[in-house]
Design a protein around this motif. Structure first.
Motif, PDB file in Angstrom:
ATOM      1  N   PHE A   1       1.426  -1.220  -0.103  1.00 52.71           N
ATOM      2  CA  PHE A   1      -0.235   0.088  -0.150  1.00 52.71           C
ATOM      3  C   PHE A   1       0.787   1.365  -0.003  1.00 52.71           C
ATOM      4  O   PHE A   1      -0.126   1.759  -0.643  1.00 52.71           O
ATOM      5  CB  PHE A   1      -1.516   0.137   1.134  1.00 52.71           C
ATOM      6  N   THR A   2       1.997   1.418   1.371  1.00 50.99           N
ATOM      7  CA  THR A   2       2.367   2.313   1.099  1.00 50.99           C
ATOM      8  C   THR A   2       3.656   3.547  -0.513  1.00 50.99           C
ATOM      9  O   THR A   2       3.495   3.772  -0.425  1.00 50.99           O
ATOM     10  CB  THR A   2       3.636   2.514   1.983  1.00 50.99           C
ATOM     11  N   ASP A   3       4.386   1.141  -0.821  1.00 46.47           N
ATOM     12  CA  ASP A   3       4.433   2.083  -1.476  1.00 46.47           C
ATOM     13  C   ASP A   3       4.132   2.617  -3.009  1.00 46.47           C
ATOM     14  O   ASP A   3       4.488   2.852  -3.970  1.00 46.47           O
ATOM     15  CB  ASP A   3       5.503   0.517  -2.130  1.00 46.47           C
ATOM     16  N   ALA A   4       2.651   2.303  -3.242  1.00 51.90           N
ATOM     17  CA  ALA A   4       2.049   2.754  -4.175  1.00 51.90           C
ATOM     18  C   ALA A   4       1.448   3.880  -4.213  1.00 51.90           C
ATOM     19  O   ALA A   4       1.281   5.299  -4.928  1.00 51.90           O
ATOM     20  CB  ALA A   4       0.641   2.083  -4.134  1.00 51.90           C
ATOM     21  N   VAL A   5       1.394   4.185  -2.879  1.00 51.50           N
ATOM     22  CA  VAL A   5       1.526   5.770  -2.381  1.00 51.50           C
ATOM     23  C   VAL A   5       2.679   6.823  -2.428  1.00 51.50           C
ATOM     24  O   VAL A   5       2.314   7.678  -3.499  1.00 51.50           O
ATOM     25  CB  VAL A   5       0.804   6.010  -0.699  1.00 51.50           C
ATOM     26  N   ARG A   6       3.864   6.439  -2.313  1.00 52.63           N
ATOM     27  CA  ARG A   6       5.021   7.210  -2.529  1.00 52.63           C
ATOM     28  C   ARG A   6       5.506   6.900  -4.008  1.00 52.63           C
ATOM     29  O   ARG A   6       6.425   8.168  -4.257  1.00 52.63           O
ATOM     30  CB  ARG A   6       6.097   6.095  -2.067  1.00 52.63           C
TER      31      ARG A   6
ATOM     32  N   ALA B   1      -0.700  13.983  -3.738  1.00 53.72           N
ATOM     33  CA  ALA B   1       0.431  15.336  -3.195  1.00 53.72           C
ATOM     34  C   ALA B   1       0.420  15.251  -1.334  1.00 53.72           C
ATOM     35  O   ALA B   1      -0.273  14.970  -0.805  1.00 53.72           O
ATOM     36  CB  ALA B   1       0.311  16.515  -3.676  1.00 53.72           C
ATOM     37  N   GLY B   2       1.901  14.976  -0.901  1.00 55.65           N
ATOM     38  CA  GLY B   2       1.880  15.252  -0.003  1.00 55.65           C
ATOM     39  C   GLY B   2       2.052  13.953   1.309  1.00 55.65           C
ATOM     40  O   GLY B   2       2.417  14.694   2.395  1.00 55.65           O
ATOM     41  N   MET B   3       1.670  13.108   0.776  1.00 50.67           N
ATOM     42  CA  MET B   3       1.464  11.744   1.714  1.00 50.67           C
ATOM     43  C   MET B   3       3.041  10.693   1.940  1.00 50.67           C
ATOM     44  O   MET B   3       2.233   9.491   2.365  1.00 50.67           O
ATOM     45  CB  MET B   3       0.324  11.037   0.639  1.00 50.67           C
ATOM     46  N   ALA B   4       3.910  10.531   0.892  1.00 49.48           N
ATOM     47  CA  ALA B   4       5.165   9.980   0.951  1.00 49.48           C
ATOM     48  C   ALA B   4       5.716  10.156   2.026  1.00 49.48           C
ATOM     49  O   ALA B   4       5.366   9.443   3.093  1.00 49.48           O
ATOM     50  CB  ALA B   4       6.259  10.689   0.303  1.00 49.48           C
ATOM     51  N   PRO B   5       5.840  11.192   3.296  1.00 51.26           N
ATOM     52  CA  PRO B   5       5.915  10.881   4.429  1.00 51.26           C
ATOM     53  C   PRO B   5       4.554  10.390   5.499  1.00 51.26           C
ATOM     54  O   PRO B   5       4.920  10.077   6.547  1.00 51.26           O
ATOM     55  CB  PRO B   5       6.068  12.209   4.994  1.00 51.26           C
ATOM     56  N   VAL B   6       3.877  10.582   5.279  1.00 53.23           N
ATOM     57  CA  VAL B   6       2.706   9.537   5.603  1.00 53.23           C
ATOM     58  C   VAL B   6       3.520   8.465   5.370  1.00 53.23           C
ATOM     59  O   VAL B   6       2.587   7.502   6.505  1.00 53.23           O
ATOM     60  CB  VAL B   6       0.869  10.775   5.737  1.00 53.23           C
ATOM     61  N   ALA B   7       2.819   7.805   5.023  1.00 57.86           N
ATOM     62  CA  ALA B   7       3.346   6.177   4.177  1.00 57.86           C
ATOM     63  C   ALA B   7       4.272   6.033   4.865  1.00 57.86           C
ATOM     64  O   ALA B   7       4.382   5.057   5.324  1.00 57.86           O
ATOM     65  CB  ALA B   7       3.417   6.612   2.496  1.00 57.86           C
TER      66      ALA B   7
END
Length: 375
Positions: A162-167, A232-238
């Motif tokens: 999930f987080t890889d897709a977000v990044r 946008a901006g979600m990589a740090p959240v991931a």
């Protein structure tokens, strides 16, 4: 400010089931099945606080009865020890009550009621030796430990997809990975909640945070995907979600449980389904709530199955009743299966939501008796 994890009040689900409040929010602990008699402790929550009465008890089984005569501000009471939540009752809105049972060793504990003027109260257990449960339950608690460790390992793997897709900024892939990752969290959610701020960091909704800029976890990204249509901006959240799950994995590796914690956790999972989650507030952007329902039921059933042999020895009728009602709930959810997952919860009618709530409540009430039987 650190976000706090609050649950929607039980009253929010009243429109779904006339019998919902009494069944989901109140239960009476049962007498201890063997060994020393259980001690009864009352906790009355108010704006002022939540002092336990009595504040000192002997080692062994303890039944906690939580009441809320009138406070809209304070709706939760927790018993804390060893750096984690041992037992709790949430969503005790004015006029409601709840109960849970624990088996406690000698030591100093605390009763915590977030939001009260005095939110922490001392609670002491006196005596000699250990209050360990019957050895026949040792296998159950060890097996539950192994189950939790396995689920969190699977959570870490699925969440990384999930987080890889977000990044990567891949909205479609992230949406596809969201619900399958969360099922491994929802199945063991009471364990995560026992570690204080870790659950809010991973699973808080917007309602649970006082400062939206500090909102993190699954639901922050859920909003970005389905409401904002932008990562946008979600990589740090991931990145933080991955780190928080790694912390959870480290904590559960060494965590231990007592039989009453398994029973209390199973009961809490069902209460959450039948009060806040049935309204659709959990996954309000993605409408993947049925995935969460199923995971909550699976987690509760696992705890019950591990306790079932001991429960069958003390109360075979209750054990048989619970098995039948778990089957009813699982069969009720099965009608909403779609491929490898579940239908969009937004398409579920109010009548069907009411039916789901009623079936979960029919299970939750007898399940709430199990902790008192195994302490």
């Amino acid at each position: 400010m650190t976000p706090t994890r609050s649950r929607a009040a039980c009253a929010a689900a009243a429109v779904l089931s006339a019998g919902l409040l009494a069944a989901a929010c109140a239960s009476s602990p049962q007498p201890s099945a063997g060994g020393p008699p259980a001690t009864n402790v009352s906790i009355e929550i108010s704006d002022a606080g939540c002092g336990p009465n009595p504040a000192t008890v002997p080692t062994g089984p303890v039944n906690f009865a939580v009441t809320n005569p009138a406070s809209d501000k304070v709706t939760e009471a927790e018993v804390l020890g060893g750096g984690k939540i041992l037992g709790e009752k949430e969503n005790i809105t004015p006029g409601l009550d709840g109960a849970f049972s624990l088996r406690l060793d000698p030591g100093t504990y605390s009763v915590y009621c977030p939001g009260a003027a005095k939110d922490t109260w001392a609670f002491t257990v006196q005596g000699n030796g250990s209050a360990a449960a019957d050895t026949s339950l040792t296998a159950a608690t060890q097996a539950y430990h192994d189950y939790v460790v396995t689920e969190v390992g699977q959570l870490q793997t699925a969440a990384k997809t999930f987080t890889d897709a977000v990044r990567a900024g891949d909205i479609s892939a992230a949406e596809q990975a969201y619900a399958p990752a969360r099922v491994h969290y929802e199945s063991i959610e009471p364990v995560a909640e026992s570690f204080g701020d870790l659950d809010p960091a991973i699973d808080a909704r917007i309602d649970d945070v006082t400062d939206p800029t500090q909102w993190t976890g699954f639901h922050r990204i859920e909003k970005a995907l389905w409401a904002d249509h932008s990562l946008a901006g979600m990589a740090p959240v991931a990145d933080k979600l991955d780190a928080d799950i790694a912390t959870l994995k480290a904590k559960v590796a060494t965590n231990t449980y007592q039989p009453a914690e398994l029973a209390n956790g199973a009961s809490d999972l069902l209460t959450e389904v039948s009060t806040s989650k049935v309204t659709g507030e959990e996954d309000r952007y993605s409408h993947t709530d049925l995935w969460d329902f199923a995971a909550n039921i699976d987690g509760a059933r696992k705890a019950f199955e591990l306790l079932q042999p001991a429960l069958a020895a003390t109360d075979p009728d209750l054990a048989q009743q619970l098995e039948a009602r778990f089957t009813d709930v699982v069969n009720g959810l099965a009608k909403y299966r779609s491929g490898n997952g579940y239908e969009d919860y937004g398409a579920v009618t109010d009548t069907d939501r009411r039916s789901l709530a009623d079936s979960v409540n029919a299970l939750a009430e007898p399940l709430s008796q199990v902790a008192g039987k195994v302490v």
